[in-house]
Scaffold this motif. Structure first.
Motif, PDB file in Angstrom:
ATOM      1  N   ILE A  89       0.827  -1.198   0.000  1.00 37.11           N
ATOM      2  CA  ILE A  89       0.000   0.000   0.000  1.00 37.11           C
ATOM      3  C   ILE A  89       0.867   1.256   0.000  1.00 37.11           C
ATOM      4  N   GLN A  90       2.122   1.115   0.403  1.00 35.91           N
ATOM      5  CA  GLN A  90       3.032   2.260   0.355  1.00 35.91           C
ATOM      6  C   GLN A  90       3.244   2.731  -1.084  1.00 35.91           C
ATOM      7  N   LEU A  91       3.291   1.775  -2.005  1.00 38.28           N
ATOM      8  CA  LEU A  91       3.432   2.122  -3.417  1.00 38.28           C
ATOM      9  C   LEU A  91       2.225   2.936  -3.880  1.00 38.28           C
ATOM     10  N   VAL A  92       1.040   2.494  -3.479  1.00 37.50           N
ATOM     11  CA  VAL A  92      -0.186   3.194  -3.857  1.00 37.50           C
ATOM     12  C   VAL A  92      -0.209   4.594  -3.267  1.00 37.50           C
ATOM     13  N   ASP A  93       0.191   4.729  -2.017  1.00 41.09           N
ATOM     14  CA  ASP A  93       0.190   6.035  -1.360  1.00 41.09           C
ATOM     15  C   ASP A  93       1.090   7.026  -2.102  1.00 41.09           C
ATOM     16  N   GLN A  94       2.277   6.569  -2.452  1.00 44.40           N
ATOM     17  CA  GLN A  94       3.222   7.466  -3.121  1.00 44.40           C
ATOM     18  C   GLN A  94       2.776   7.805  -4.543  1.00 44.40           C
ATOM     19  N   LEU A  95       2.218   6.822  -5.244  1.00 42.86           N
ATOM     20  CA  LEU A  95       1.727   7.075  -6.593  1.00 42.86           C
ATOM     21  C   LEU A  95       0.490   7.969  -6.572  1.00 42.86           C
ATOM     22  N   SER A  96      -0.350   7.788  -5.551  1.00 43.53           N
ATOM     23  CA  SER A  96      -1.549   8.626  -5.422  1.00 43.53           C
ATOM     24  C   SER A  96      -1.156  10.081  -5.180  1.00 43.53           C
ATOM     25  N   ALA A  97      -0.141  10.282  -4.363  1.00 43.03           N
ATOM     26  CA  ALA A  97       0.340  11.641  -4.109  1.00 43.03           C
ATOM     27  C   ALA A  97       0.908  12.250  -5.383  1.00 43.03           C
ATOM     28  N   PHE A  98       1.604  11.434  -6.154  1.00 44.46           N
ATOM     29  CA  PHE A  98       2.175  11.884  -7.425  1.00 44.46           C
ATOM     30  C   PHE A  98       1.051  12.280  -8.384  1.00 44.46           C
ATOM     31  N   ALA A  99       0.009  11.439  -8.450  1.00 42.22           N
ATOM     32  CA  ALA A  99      -1.124  11.702  -9.334  1.00 42.22           C
ATOM     33  C   ALA A  99      -1.844  12.993  -8.950  1.00 42.22           C
ATOM     34  N   LYS A 100      -2.030  13.213  -7.658  1.00 40.53           N
ATOM     35  CA  LYS A 100      -2.700  14.420  -7.183  1.00 40.53           C
ATOM     36  C   LYS A 100      -1.929  15.658  -7.612  1.00 40.53           C
ATOM     37  N   LYS A 101      -0.619  15.585  -7.488  1.00 40.59           N
ATOM     38  CA  LYS A 101       0.229  16.709  -7.894  1.00 40.59           C
ATOM     39  C   LYS A 101       0.146  16.911  -9.404  1.00 40.59           C
ATOM     40  N   ARG A 102       0.006  15.806 -10.136  1.00 35.14           N
ATOM     41  CA  ARG A 102      -0.060  15.866 -11.603  1.00 35.14           C
ATOM     42  C   ARG A 102      -1.437  16.309 -12.100  1.00 35.14           C
ATOM     43  N   ALA A 106     -14.924   5.942 -18.966  1.00 39.07           N
ATOM     44  CA  ALA A 106     -14.609   7.295 -19.435  1.00 39.07           C
ATOM     45  C   ALA A 106     -13.386   7.857 -18.720  1.00 39.07           C
ATOM     46  N   GLU A 107     -13.293   7.592 -17.415  1.00 40.87           N
ATOM     47  CA  GLU A 107     -12.129   8.056 -16.649  1.00 40.87           C
ATOM     48  C   GLU A 107     -10.851   7.426 -17.184  1.00 40.87           C
ATOM     49  N   ASN A 108     -10.887   6.128 -17.408  1.00 42.99           N
ATOM     50  CA  ASN A 108      -9.706   5.431 -17.917  1.00 42.99           C
ATOM     51  C   ASN A 108      -9.290   5.958 -19.285  1.00 42.99           C
ATOM     52  N   ALA A 109     -10.262   6.200 -20.143  1.00 47.91           N
ATOM     53  CA  ALA A 109      -9.975   6.637 -21.513  1.00 47.91           C
ATOM     54  C   ALA A 109      -9.236   7.971 -21.537  1.00 47.91           C
ATOM     55  N   LYS A 110      -9.483   8.823 -20.548  1.00 51.08           N
ATOM     56  CA  LYS A 110      -8.849  10.133 -20.517  1.00 51.08           C
ATOM     57  C   LYS A 110      -7.345  10.054 -20.236  1.00 51.08           C
ATOM     58  N   ALA A 111      -6.872   8.890 -19.814  1.00 51.68           N
ATOM     59  CA  ALA A 111      -5.438   8.723 -19.573  1.00 51.68           C
ATOM     60  C   ALA A 111      -4.648   8.919 -20.856  1.00 51.68           C
ATOM     61  N   ASN A 112      -5.300   8.714 -21.983  1.00 47.97           N
ATOM     62  CA  ASN A 112      -4.649   8.892 -23.278  1.00 47.97           C
ATOM     63  C   ASN A 112      -4.232  10.340 -23.498  1.00 47.97           C
ATOM     64  N   GLU A 113      -4.850  11.259 -22.766  1.00 48.14           N
ATOM     65  CA  GLU A 113      -4.555  12.683 -22.926  1.00 48.14           C
ATOM     66  C   GLU A 113      -3.367  13.125 -22.072  1.00 48.14           C
ATOM     67  N   ILE A 114      -2.882  12.254 -21.218  1.00 46.91           N
ATOM     68  CA  ILE A 114      -1.798  12.601 -20.297  1.00 46.91           C
ATOM     69  C   ILE A 114      -0.447  12.238 -20.907  1.00 46.91           C
ATOM     70  N   GLN A 115       0.375  13.220 -21.090  1.00 43.82           N
ATOM     71  CA  GLN A 115       1.725  13.010 -21.602  1.00 43.82           C
ATOM     72  C   GLN A 115       2.726  13.233 -20.465  1.00 43.82           C
ATOM     73  N   LEU A 116       3.354  12.163 -20.021  1.00 46.23           N
ATOM     74  CA  LEU A 116       4.316  12.269 -18.927  1.00 46.23           C
ATOM     75  C   LEU A 116       5.682  12.691 -19.454  1.00 46.23           C
ATOM     76  N   SER A 117       6.272  13.680 -18.794  1.00 42.58           N
ATOM     77  CA  SER A 117       7.589  14.164 -19.201  1.00 42.58           C
ATOM     78  C   SER A 117       8.679  13.189 -18.767  1.00 42.58           C
ATOM     79  N   LYS A 118       9.871  13.389 -19.263  1.00 41.57           N
ATOM     80  CA  LYS A 118      10.999  12.545 -18.872  1.00 41.57           C
ATOM     81  C   LYS A 118      11.242  12.649 -17.371  1.00 41.57           C
ATOM     82  N   GLU A 119      11.086  13.874 -16.857  1.00 45.02           N
ATOM     83  CA  GLU A 119      11.304  14.080 -15.426  1.00 45.02           C
ATOM     84  C   GLU A 119      10.241  13.352 -14.610  1.00 45.02           C
TER      85      GLU A 119
END
Length: 350
Positions: free
Chosen positions: A261-274, A306-319
């Motif tokens: 669950i630590q992985l989920v917590d850190q990724l969730s925080a990353f997603a919120k910031k994104r 619909a929520e999942n499909a919108k992931a196609n619009e997200i372009q993650l940078s190298k950073e």
């Protein structure tokens, strides 16, 4: 993907509609399926054995959908896994076995929708892969299937199969908590040979969405770290129904849950910031790993599709990708993808 039909970057997994104790009602399922099509998720993934209690319930759902919406049939690239003995639920890649599978699939689908891609769900260790692919190649010649795929196989098996007939797609589990394909040669081999990679469970069977939270609740007034640790690590995943198959998998067990669950917590925080949901981040990450990779998240509601499909619009940078990789390197996922019994039965990565 080598086909006359161009598919969207994100696909749609149908297993969850019927492989559970309570079936998804047609009205709800059809709405989710319509939304998948409307949002460009045109690669649909099914299975001859995706049903409880009847294995072919998923195929029957598809038939009802395409009977109601025949105009949608040519817009969907349909992949169906077979290669299993439905009586023993064990891999069967024999010529007789795969022909029986294909004929059964076609019978249940009916005349409205063709079978675009057939995959053996697991590699049959009793039958040389060359024999299996040769039999499927004959079915291609007969017009019963359009393309041949593999599922949960090794890089060596892919090469041996490809030497007999072109392989259109290889389905593997690939996500932020299942990255084995990066080190066992499967991703590299598929890229080299021009094979599409179908990433199943890209949301970690729901774990990476961050919605399985009840397991983590404990008294906020408890300051005793020993008490917190004990509660945190020994809790059961309360958000999972009692008969949920995930309760049998290693990564969902109490001894592994607290760590994972630590992985989920850190990724969730990353997603919120994104500025996106954890699910969208997980899908965007899979998409960023290669142009030949198609994640197939499952969903039973049109809102989640619909929520999942919108992931196609997200372009993650190298950073951003480097930051996510840093999280993966710091949090080691505990537990196998399934469990010892299933691993032994299906010989994953055969």
């Amino acid at each position: 993907m080598a086909s006359s039909l161009s598919v969207g970057k994100i696909g749609f997994g149908l297993m969850g509609m019927t492989w559970r104790a309570v079936q998804t009602p047609d009205e709800q399922a059809f709405a989710a399926m319509k939304t998948a099509l409307e949002t460009g998720c045109t690669f649909w993934d099914s299975g001859e054995f995706y049903g409880t209690p009847e294995p072919t319930l998923n195929l029957d759902l598809l038939k009802r959908y395409f009977d109601k919406y025949p105009q949608d049939a040519p817009k969907i690239f349909l992949s169906v896994k077979g290669g299993m003995n439905l009586q023993t639920f064990s891999p069967d890649g024999s010529e007789e076995g795969v022909r029986k599978n294909v004929e059964n699939i076609l019978q249940h689908l009916g005349p409205t929708k063709k079978l675009d891609l057939f995959q053996c769900g697991r590699v049959d260790q009793k039958t040389p892969i060359e024999t299996t692919i040769k039999a499927l190649a004959q079915l291609v010649k007969e017009g019963k299937i359009s393309h041949i795929g593999l599922s949960e196989c090794s890089a060596e098996t892919i090469r041996r199969a490809y030497a007999v007939h072109p392989i259109t797609a290889v389905e593997i589990e690939y996500s932020l908590w299942s990255t084995e394909a990066e080190t066992n040669g499967v991703l590299e081999t598929c890229k080299e040979l021009g094979i599409s990679v179908i990433a199943y469970s890209p949301l970690g069977r729901g774990f990476l969405t961050g919605e399985l939270k009840k397991v983590r609740t404990f008294s906020s007034s408890a300051e005793d770290s020993a008490y917190i640790t004990k509660t945190f690590l020994s809790s059961q995943p309360e958000d999972l129904p009692e008969n949920d198959l995930r309760r049998r998998f290693d990564r969902f067990q109490p001894e592994n849950w607290g760590n994972n669950i630590q992985l989920v917590d850190q990724l969730s925080a990353f997603a919120k910031k994104r500025g996106c949901t954890p699910a969208q981040l997980a899908l965007a990450w899979v998409l960023a790993q290669g142009d030949n990779i198609i994640p197939i998240p499952g969903a039973t509601s049109k809102e989640r599709v619909a929520e999942n499909a919108k992931a196609n619009e997200i372009q993650l940078s190298k950073e951003e990708l480097a930051g996510i990789r840093d999280i993966l390197n710091k949090v080691e996922v505990k537990g196998g993808r399934y469990n010892k019994q299933l691993d032994a039965k299906f010989t994953l990565w055969g």
